[in-house]
Design a protein around this motif. Structure first.
Motif, short mmCIF file in Angstrom:
data_model
loop_
_atom_site.label_atom_id
_atom_site.label_comp_id
_atom_site.label_asym_id
_atom_site.label_seq_id
_atom_site.Cartn_x
_atom_site.Cartn_y
_atom_site.Cartn_z
N ALA A 208 -20.81 20.94 37.80
CA ALA A 208 -21.70 19.97 37.17
C ALA A 208 -23.03 19.87 37.90
O ALA A 208 -24.06 19.55 37.30
N ASP A 209 -23.03 20.13 39.20
CA ASP A 209 -24.25 20.00 40.01
C ASP A 209 -24.91 21.35 40.29
O ASP A 209 -26.00 21.39 40.85
N GLY A 210 -24.24 22.43 39.95
CA GLY A 210 -24.74 23.75 40.31
C GLY A 210 -25.67 24.35 39.27
O GLY A 210 -25.90 23.79 38.20
N GLY A 211 -26.21 25.51 39.63
CA GLY A 211 -27.07 26.26 38.74
C GLY A 211 -26.86 27.73 38.96
O GLY A 211 -26.79 28.20 40.10
N TRP A 212 -26.76 28.49 37.87
CA TRP A 212 -26.55 29.94 37.95
C TRP A 212 -27.52 30.60 36.99
O TRP A 212 -27.50 30.34 35.79
N ALA A 213 -28.40 31.43 37.53
CA ALA A 213 -29.45 32.03 36.71
C ALA A 213 -29.82 33.40 37.26
O ALA A 213 -29.59 33.70 38.44
N LEU A 214 -30.42 34.23 36.40
CA LEU A 214 -30.88 35.55 36.84
C LEU A 214 -32.06 35.99 36.00
O LEU A 214 -32.26 35.52 34.88
N SER A 215 -32.83 36.93 36.55
CA SER A 215 -33.95 37.52 35.82
C SER A 215 -34.29 38.87 36.44
O SER A 215 -34.39 38.99 37.66
N TRP A 216 -34.45 39.89 35.59
CA TRP A 216 -34.80 41.22 36.05
C TRP A 216 -36.30 41.33 36.33
O TRP A 216 -37.11 40.72 35.63
N CYS A 217 -36.66 42.17 37.29
CA CYS A 217 -38.05 42.57 37.48
C CYS A 217 -38.43 43.49 36.33
O CYS A 217 -37.71 44.44 36.00
N LYS A 218 -39.57 43.22 35.69
CA LYS A 218 -39.97 43.98 34.51
C LYS A 218 -40.70 45.28 34.84
O LYS A 218 -40.91 46.11 33.96
N ASP A 219 -41.12 45.46 36.09
CA ASP A 219 -41.91 46.61 36.51
C ASP A 219 -40.99 47.71 37.03
O ASP A 219 -40.27 47.52 38.00
N ARG A 220 -41.02 48.89 36.41
CA ARG A 220 -40.11 49.96 36.79
C ARG A 220 -40.46 50.58 38.14
O ARG A 220 -39.63 51.22 38.79
N TYR A 221 -41.70 50.42 38.59
CA TYR A 221 -42.16 51.07 39.82
C TYR A 221 -41.32 50.67 41.03
O TYR A 221 -41.06 51.48 41.91
N TRP A 222 -40.89 49.42 41.07
CA TRP A 222 -40.18 48.91 42.24
C TRP A 222 -38.67 49.08 42.14
O TRP A 222 -37.92 48.62 42.99
N GLY A 223 -38.20 49.74 41.09
CA GLY A 223 -36.77 49.96 40.95
C GLY A 223 -36.07 48.77 40.34
O GLY A 223 -36.70 47.84 39.80
N GLU A 224 -34.76 48.76 40.43
CA GLU A 224 -33.96 47.72 39.81
C GLU A 224 -33.84 46.51 40.75
O GLU A 224 -33.12 46.56 41.75
N LEU A 225 -34.56 45.45 40.41
CA LEU A 225 -34.56 44.22 41.19
C LEU A 225 -34.14 43.06 40.30
O LEU A 225 -34.56 42.97 39.14
N ILE A 226 -33.32 42.17 40.83
CA ILE A 226 -32.86 41.00 40.09
C ILE A 226 -33.04 39.77 40.97
O ILE A 226 -32.58 39.74 42.12
N ALA A 227 -33.71 38.75 40.44
CA ALA A 227 -33.78 37.45 41.11
C ALA A 227 -32.65 36.59 40.57
O ALA A 227 -32.48 36.47 39.35
N CYS A 228 -31.86 36.00 41.46
CA CYS A 228 -30.70 35.23 41.00
C CYS A 228 -30.44 34.03 41.89
O CYS A 228 -30.83 34.00 43.06
N SER A 229 -29.79 33.04 41.32
CA SER A 229 -29.40 31.83 42.04
C SER A 229 -27.95 31.53 41.71
O SER A 229 -27.44 31.93 40.66
N SER A 230 -27.30 30.80 42.61
CA SER A 230 -25.90 30.44 42.36
C SER A 230 -25.53 29.18 43.11
O SER A 230 -26.04 28.91 44.21
N GLY A 231 -24.67 28.38 42.50
CA GLY A 231 -24.14 27.19 43.15
C GLY A 231 -25.15 26.06 43.26
O GLY A 231 -26.12 25.97 42.51
N THR A 232 -24.94 25.20 44.24
CA THR A 232 -25.79 24.03 44.42
C THR A 232 -26.94 24.28 45.39
O THR A 232 -27.69 23.37 45.70
N SER A 233 -27.08 25.49 45.86
CA SER A 233 -28.15 25.84 46.79
C SER A 233 -29.48 25.98 46.05
O SER A 233 -29.52 26.48 44.93
#
Length: 390
Positions: A208-233
């Motif tokens: 109930a207090d946590g958050g879980w999210a992700l988003s890919w980097c759209k630029d192919r030059y830097w390779g496969e990068l994902i920004a993500c969050s998890s839990g209450t942090s």
């Protein structure tokens, strides 16, 4: 001028997500009623009509994502029933009727409710990532239309963080007006490790207090990068995927206060020729933040051999905008196609727009949409600039 449209009674229960296709003429919505609906825009009168409607899961549907149209009409759905499903629209035998959507795959590796799903940028192939309340980031790759392979399964809270990126950690931990460590007499790496160790470790049980999210980097030059969050942090990790080595965290973003709210939404902006990246976050404490992320030098990225003393190979980040106008939990942040306008939706019943001026150092409100009339004093406050420095 902000133009709006209304779809009355879209679902029989709370709508949990809405996602446009690549062209912006179709809209997919999902709800606590376990159903997915596809809407088609009539560009003549600006109205939306239901194209298809079906029961998709055995529990509430939490998130939707469209694949790039080069792969066909494909969407992925995440649910509280601990599955991710892939759906494809079949070609219709008649020109006047849209084809039906059929289930192509069920991905059931998650050991918690699945809160986020997103297809990778099309230049990486037909891949998708999901994140669930077991704090695991999972990446799947399509081998054939009905066969999806789990290629990566990453514990976001324990993923390896190389010490050579400690300076980047220190920069990210700094406050919005202080982008370097102010602690004297201690190496930056030790300061960063100490601050990170002080942050509360979550087990994912406090959904109930946590958050879980992700988003890919759209630029192919830097390779496969994902920004993500998890839990209450309040921490956001940028995870780098590579076919030749194990996934690792190359940067961590946190405002530095362990009492900040958990991250409920992450959005990586399209680069559009910028020499830096913009990542937006929304949190349960009502804050909308924009991070300016500076990649390491080209040589370090290509060789993958950043040395301990090679400062050019380290990624760095700082906050360039921090807004609290929602004053309640932020459910979603999203960029426009050029990464110049940010939108956020909060529990205050408003969708707010934010835009950068003066070379990206000054951010200001660009408008809002709400079910209630904006009060004069709030409107006056919204007209001010937010200068986070150059």
């Amino acid at each position: 001028m902000i133009q709006t449209g209304l779809i009355p009674n879209a679902h029989s229960d709370l709508v949990t997500d809405a996602a446009y296709d690549f062209y912006g003429t179709r809209l997919a919505t999902c709800s606590l009623d376990q159903r997915i609906k596809i809407w088609q825009l009539d560009e003549q009168n600006g109205k939306w009509a239901v194209e298809d409607d079906w029961k998709a899961h055995d529990a509430a549907v939490s998130k939707l994502s469209w694949a790039h149209p080069e792969f066909g009409s494909i969407i992925a759905s995440a649910s509280f029933d601990r599955t991710v499903k892939v759906w494809e629209q079949l070609l219709s035998s008649t020109a006047n009727h849209a084809g039906r959507w059929v289930e192509k795959a069920v991905l059931h590796e998650a050991r918690g409710t699945v809160r986020g799903v997103e297809f990778a940028p099309h230049h990486f192939g037909l891949k998708l990532a999901s994140i669930s309340t077991d704090n695991h980031l999972r990446v799947y790759e399509c081998l054939e239309p009905t066969a999806w392979q789990l290629s990566e399964e990453i514990d976001v809270q324990t993923i390896h963080s190389p010490t050579q990126h400690s300076r980047a950690y220190t920069a990210a931990i700094a406050t919005p007006t202080q982008t370097t460590s102010s602690t004297e007499g201690a190496p930056a790496s030790l300061v960063a490790q100490a601050l990170l160790q002080q942050m509360p470790r979550t087990t994912g049980n406090r959904e109930a207090d946590g958050g879980w999210a992700l988003s890919w980097c759209k630029d192919r030059y830097w390779g496969e990068l994902i920004a993500c969050s998890s839990g209450t942090s309040p921490l956001v990790k940028i995870v780098q995927l590579s076919p030749s080595r194990r996934p690792e965290t190359i940067l961590a973003l946190t405002p530095g206060n362990e009492n900040d709210g958990s991250i409920t939404s992450v959005a990586w902006a399209p680069s559009c020729g910028r020499s830096y990246h913009l990542i937006a976050t929304g949190s349960r404490d009502g804050r909308v933040r924009v991070w300016r992320v500076k990649p390491g030098e080209e040589s370090a990225v290509e060789n993958g051999t950043e040395a301990e003393d090679d400062e050019e190979g380290r990624w760095e980040a700082r906050i360039v905008a921090d807004f609290g106008e929602h004053k309640s939990s932020v459910g979603r942040v999203e960029w426009n196609i050029t990464g110049t306008v940010l939108s956020s939706a909060g529990n205050d019943g408003k969708i707010r727009l934010w835009k950068a001026t003066s070379g990206g150092s000054i951010w200001r409100p660009a408008g809002s949409i709400g079910v209630e009339q904006t009060e004069p004093e709030e409107k006056e406050k919204d007209d001010g600039d937010v200068d986070m420095g150059s």
